[in-house]
Motif scaffolding. Structure first.
Motif, PDB file in Angstrom:
ATOM      1  N   GLU A 267       0.834  -1.208   0.090  1.00 56.06           N
ATOM      2  CA  GLU A 267       0.104  -0.050  -0.132  1.00 56.06           C
ATOM      3  C   GLU A 267       0.701   1.314   0.052  1.00 56.06           C
ATOM      4  OE1 GLU A 267      -2.587  -0.323   3.379  1.00 56.06           O
ATOM      5  OE2 GLU A 267      -3.815  -1.688   2.532  1.00 56.06           O
ATOM      6  N   ARG A 268       1.868   1.203   0.855  1.00 56.10           N
ATOM      7  CA  ARG A 268       2.652   2.525   0.787  1.00 56.10           C
ATOM      8  C   ARG A 268       3.601   2.626  -0.529  1.00 56.10           C
ATOM      9  NH1 ARG A 268       4.317   0.273   5.970  1.00 56.10           N
ATOM     10  NH2 ARG A 268       6.197  -0.419   5.198  1.00 56.10           N
ATOM     11  N   GLU A 269       3.958   1.484  -1.309  1.00 52.64           N
ATOM     12  CA  GLU A 269       4.357   1.561  -2.474  1.00 52.64           C
ATOM     13  C   GLU A 269       3.443   2.151  -3.613  1.00 52.64           C
ATOM     14  OE1 GLU A 269       7.392   1.282  -5.598  1.00 52.64           O
ATOM     15  OE2 GLU A 269       7.318   1.523  -3.417  1.00 52.64           O
ATOM     16  N   GLU A 270       2.276   1.786  -3.450  1.00 50.71           N
ATOM     17  CA  GLU A 270       1.104   2.321  -4.310  1.00 50.71           C
ATOM     18  C   GLU A 270       1.034   3.804  -4.310  1.00 50.71           C
ATOM     19  OE1 GLU A 270      -2.610   0.206  -3.904  1.00 50.71           O
ATOM     20  OE2 GLU A 270      -1.513  -1.744  -4.377  1.00 50.71           O
ATOM     21  N   ARG A 271       1.213   4.162  -2.932  1.00 49.75           N
ATOM     22  CA  ARG A 271       1.158   5.786  -2.635  1.00 49.75           C
ATOM     23  C   ARG A 271       2.050   6.452  -2.942  1.00 49.75           C
ATOM     24  NH1 ARG A 271      -1.249   3.838   2.342  1.00 49.75           N
ATOM     25  NH2 ARG A 271       0.616   4.439   3.536  1.00 49.75           N
ATOM     26  N   ARG A 272       3.339   5.927  -2.878  1.00 50.50           N
ATOM     27  CA  ARG A 272       4.484   6.573  -3.513  1.00 50.50           C
ATOM     28  C   ARG A 272       4.576   6.983  -4.949  1.00 50.50           C
ATOM     29  NH1 ARG A 272       9.029   5.812  -6.028  1.00 50.50           N
ATOM     30  NH2 ARG A 272       8.269   3.526  -6.646  1.00 50.50           N
ATOM     31  N   ILE A 273       4.157   5.885  -5.552  1.00 52.66           N
ATOM     32  CA  ILE A 273       3.781   5.904  -6.958  1.00 52.66           C
ATOM     33  C   ILE A 273       2.983   6.954  -7.378  1.00 52.66           C
ATOM     34  CG2 ILE A 273       3.283   4.679  -9.309  1.00 52.66           C
ATOM     35  CD1 ILE A 273       4.337   1.894  -8.103  1.00 52.66           C
ATOM     36  N   ALA A 274       1.732   7.003  -6.657  1.00 55.82           N
ATOM     37  CA  ALA A 274       0.981   8.105  -7.022  1.00 55.82           C
ATOM     38  C   ALA A 274       1.416   9.422  -6.539  1.00 55.82           C
ATOM     39  CB  ALA A 274      -0.468   7.660  -6.023  1.00 55.82           C
ATOM     40  N   ARG A 275       2.200   9.592  -5.737  1.00 54.66           N
ATOM     41  CA  ARG A 275       2.639  10.853  -5.470  1.00 54.66           C
ATOM     42  C   ARG A 275       3.697  11.377  -6.615  1.00 54.66           C
ATOM     43  NH1 ARG A 275       3.672   8.894  -0.171  1.00 54.66           N
ATOM     44  NH2 ARG A 275       5.746   8.472  -0.563  1.00 54.66           N
ATOM     45  N   GLU A 276       4.502  10.365  -7.137  1.00 52.98           N
ATOM     46  CA  GLU A 276       5.605  10.608  -8.159  1.00 52.98           C
ATOM     47  C   GLU A 276       4.642  10.987  -9.367  1.00 52.98           C
ATOM     48  OE1 GLU A 276       8.547  10.786  -8.095  1.00 52.98           O
ATOM     49  OE2 GLU A 276       8.720  10.428  -5.749  1.00 52.98           O
ATOM     50  N   LYS A 277       3.525  10.265  -9.548  1.00 56.90           N
ATOM     51  CA  LYS A 277       2.812  10.615 -10.667  1.00 56.90           C
ATOM     52  C   LYS A 277       2.199  11.976 -10.604  1.00 56.90           C
ATOM     53  CE  LYS A 277      -1.097   8.754 -13.445  1.00 56.90           C
ATOM     54  NZ  LYS A 277      -2.170   7.809 -13.485  1.00 56.90           N
ATOM     55  N   ARG A 278       1.812  12.433  -9.387  1.00 56.03           N
ATOM     56  CA  ARG A 278       1.120  13.838  -9.288  1.00 56.03           C
ATOM     57  C   ARG A 278       2.273  14.900  -9.433  1.00 56.03           C
ATOM     58  NH1 ARG A 278      -1.626  11.295  -4.946  1.00 56.03           N
ATOM     59  NH2 ARG A 278      -0.123  12.253  -3.317  1.00 56.03           N
ATOM     60  N   LYS A 279       3.578  14.601  -8.953  1.00 56.38           N
ATOM     61  CA  LYS A 279       4.446  15.376  -9.155  1.00 56.38           C
ATOM     62  C   LYS A 279       4.954  15.758 -10.611  1.00 56.38           C
ATOM     63  CE  LYS A 279       6.728  14.841  -4.607  1.00 56.38           C
ATOM     64  NZ  LYS A 279       8.030  14.270  -3.933  1.00 56.38           N
ATOM     65  N   LEU A 280       4.753  14.680 -11.271  1.00 53.96           N
ATOM     66  CA  LEU A 280       5.248  14.694 -12.877  1.00 53.96           C
ATOM     67  C   LEU A 280       4.180  15.562 -13.578  1.00 53.96           C
ATOM     68  CD1 LEU A 280       6.383  11.096 -13.514  1.00 53.96           C
ATOM     69  CD2 LEU A 280       7.895  13.272 -13.553  1.00 53.96           C
ATOM     70  N   GLU A 281       2.875  15.236 -13.195  1.00 53.95           N
ATOM     71  CA  GLU A 281       1.799  16.203 -13.616  1.00 53.95           C
ATOM     72  C   GLU A 281       1.898  17.801 -13.493  1.00 53.95           C
ATOM     73  OE1 GLU A 281      -1.509  14.032 -12.467  1.00 53.95           O
ATOM     74  OE2 GLU A 281      -1.559  12.360 -13.801  1.00 53.95           O
ATOM     75  N   GLN A 282       2.214  17.664 -12.049  1.00 53.93           N
ATOM     76  CA  GLN A 282       2.408  19.113 -11.826  1.00 53.93           C
ATOM     77  C   GLN A 282       3.466  19.904 -12.448  1.00 53.93           C
ATOM     78  OE1 GLN A 282       2.805  19.108  -7.565  1.00 53.93           O
ATOM     79  NE2 GLN A 282       0.724  18.547  -7.284  1.00 53.93           N
ATOM     80  N   GLU A 283       4.581  19.001 -12.537  1.00 53.47           N
ATOM     81  CA  GLU A 283       5.749  19.731 -13.286  1.00 53.47           C
ATOM     82  C   GLU A 283       5.427  19.994 -14.923  1.00 53.47           C
ATOM     83  OE1 GLU A 283       8.804  16.854 -12.799  1.00 53.47           O
ATOM     84  OE2 GLU A 283       9.162  17.441 -10.681  1.00 53.47           O
ATOM     85  N   ARG A 284       4.656  19.065 -15.457  1.00 52.26           N
ATOM     86  CA  ARG A 284       4.061  19.399 -16.903  1.00 52.26           C
ATOM     87  C   ARG A 284       3.335  20.717 -16.976  1.00 52.26           C
ATOM     88  NH1 ARG A 284       2.842  13.368 -17.132  1.00 52.26           N
ATOM     89  NH2 ARG A 284       4.869  12.250 -17.889  1.00 52.26           N
ATOM     90  N   GLU A 285       2.341  20.623 -16.146  1.00 52.33           N
ATOM     91  CA  GLU A 285       1.482  21.751 -16.167  1.00 52.33           C
ATOM     92  C   GLU A 285       2.558  23.149 -15.886  1.00 52.33           C
ATOM     93  OE1 GLU A 285      -1.290  21.197 -12.782  1.00 52.33           O
ATOM     94  OE2 GLU A 285      -2.162  19.749 -14.113  1.00 52.33           O
ATOM     95  N   ILE A 286       3.447  23.175 -15.275  1.00 47.10           N
ATOM     96  CA  ILE A 286       4.165  24.222 -15.067  1.00 47.10           C
ATOM     97  C   ILE A 286       4.771  24.736 -16.436  1.00 47.10           C
ATOM     98  CG2 ILE A 286       6.202  25.321 -13.972  1.00 47.10           C
ATOM     99  CD1 ILE A 286       5.562  23.806 -11.421  1.00 47.10           C
TER     100      ILE A 286
END
Length: 286
Positions: A267-286
Motif C-alpha cells: 500500500e505504501r508503494e502504491e501511494r509512493r507511485i501515486a505521489r510521483e505521478k502527481r509531481k510529474l503532472e504538476q511539473e508538466r503543467e508548469i
C-alpha cells in the motif's frame, strides 16, 4: 521520530477548522487533540507502541445522553477507507492524518452523531429480563437457528443473525425495540457458559458508590456488554463483532505479522507511485 503536531497543523487542521474544531497541543505528552466549540466532539491523535506504523486516533462524543466513541484503525475498511493506512516517513504521516481527518468529517463524525441518538445502553431492566430465565431463552434461540447448546464454534454466526434484526445505524434504536426479545435470546445464548453449564449459579447486581450498577456473572464480566456492543456499532467497527473459535487452521502470529507487513508495504508503494505521478503532472503543467 516523526512529528505529529506539525503534521496535524499542516494537513488535518485545514479540514477540521472549518467544522469548528481547534487543535490543542498536548505538549510533552504524546497526545494532541481537536475539540469543537462546545466540547461535545473530540478527536485524539497519539503514539501507541502496540500499533505498527499507525497512530491511535479516537473520535468521541461528550455531554450527550450517550457517550460513544470509535478508534480509527478498528473501523471496517469498507466503511472508512483510511482505517488501514500506515506511514513510515513524515510525508506519509501527513497523508495519513489528512485522510483520517477527511474521513472523520465525511464519515466518522456523522456516524457518531446518528449512533449517539440510536445507542442502546446496558440497563438493569434489560439484564433482569435475561436473568429471569436465561436457560429458556438460550434454548429457544438455539432451536430457532438450529444450533447446539453450547457451541463455542458457532458464536461467529451470531453476527450474521444480528444482521437479520439490525438495520442501518439511523434506524438501529427502532429495530432494537422491534427485536428486543430475540436479541435477548441471542445474548442468553452468547453467555451460555453461565446460563447453561452453571444453571444453579446466580447473577449478582453490584451497586457502585454513584448509585449505578451492573450485573456480574459468577466468574466476572457483564453479560450484555459484548452483544450490545455488536448491536450498537454494527459492521462498521470490526472489534465490535462477536467472535467464537474456528475449526479452520489458524495462522501463527509470525505468519499474520508477515502478511500484514507485506500488505502495508504494498500500500505504501502504491501511494509512493501515486505521489510521483502527481509531481510529474504538476511539473508538466508548469
Amino acid at each position: 521520530m516523526m512529528k505529529i503536531y506539525p503534521a496535524l497543523k499542516k494537513t488535518a487542521l485545514p479540514i477540521l477548522a472549518p467544522c469548528g474544531f481547534t487543535l490543542i497541543n498536548g505538549g510533552p505528552a504524546p497526545e494532541h487533540y481537536f475539540r469543537n466549540k462546545d466540547g461535545t466532539r473530540l478527536i485524539f491523535f497519539s503514539y501507541d507502541w502496540k500499533l505498527l506504523h499507525r497512530l491511535r486516533i479516537t473520535f468521541e462524543t461528550r455531554g450527550g445522553e450517550n457517550m460513544v466513541g470509535v478508534t480509527h484503525h478498528e473501523l471496517s475498511r469498507t466503511f472508512c477507507p483510511s482505517s488501514r493506512m500506515t506511514y513510515t516517513t513524515q510525508e506519509e504521516l501527513e497523508e495519513y492524518v489528512e485522510a483520517a481527518a477527511r474521513d472523520g468529517v465525511n464519515i466518522i463524525l456523522p456516524y457518531l452523531d446518528v449512533l449517539e441518538q440510536n445507542y442502546i445502553p446496558n440497563t438493569k431492566e434489560l439484564e433482569e429480563k435475561i436473568k429471569n430465565d436465561p436457560q429458556k431463552r438460550a434454548a429457544r434461540f438455539a432451536k430457532k437457528w438450529s444450533m447446539k447448546l453450547w457451541d463455542k464454534y458457532a458464536l461467529n454466526r451470531l453476527n450474521d443473525i444480528l444482521d437479520t434484526m439490525r438495520t442501518d445505524v439511523s434506524h438501529r434504536k427502532e429495530a432494537f425495540e422491534k427485536h428486543e426479545e430475540e436479541f435477548l435470546d441471542l445474548a442468553a445464548y452468547y453467555i451460555g457458559t453461565a446460563c447453561i453449564t452453571n444453571p444453579d449459579e446466580t447473577w449478582d447486581w453490584r451497586e457502585y458508590p454513584e448509585g449505578s450498577g451492573i450485573f456480574q456473572l459468577p466468574k466476572g464480566g457483564a453479560p450484555l456488554f459484548r452483544p450490545l456492543k455488536a448491536w450498537n456499532y454494527g459492521r462498521e467497527v470490526e472489534t465490535a463483532r462477536i467472535r467464537g473459535l474456528t475449526r479452520e487452521k489458524t495462522e501463527s502470529w509470525e505468519e499474520r505479522a508477515d502478511k500484514v507487513l507485506a500488505e502495508e508495504a504494498a500500500e505504501r508503494e502504491e501511494r509512493r507511485i501515486a505521489r510521483e505521478k502527481r509531481k510529474l503532472e504538476q511539473e508538466r503543467e508548469i
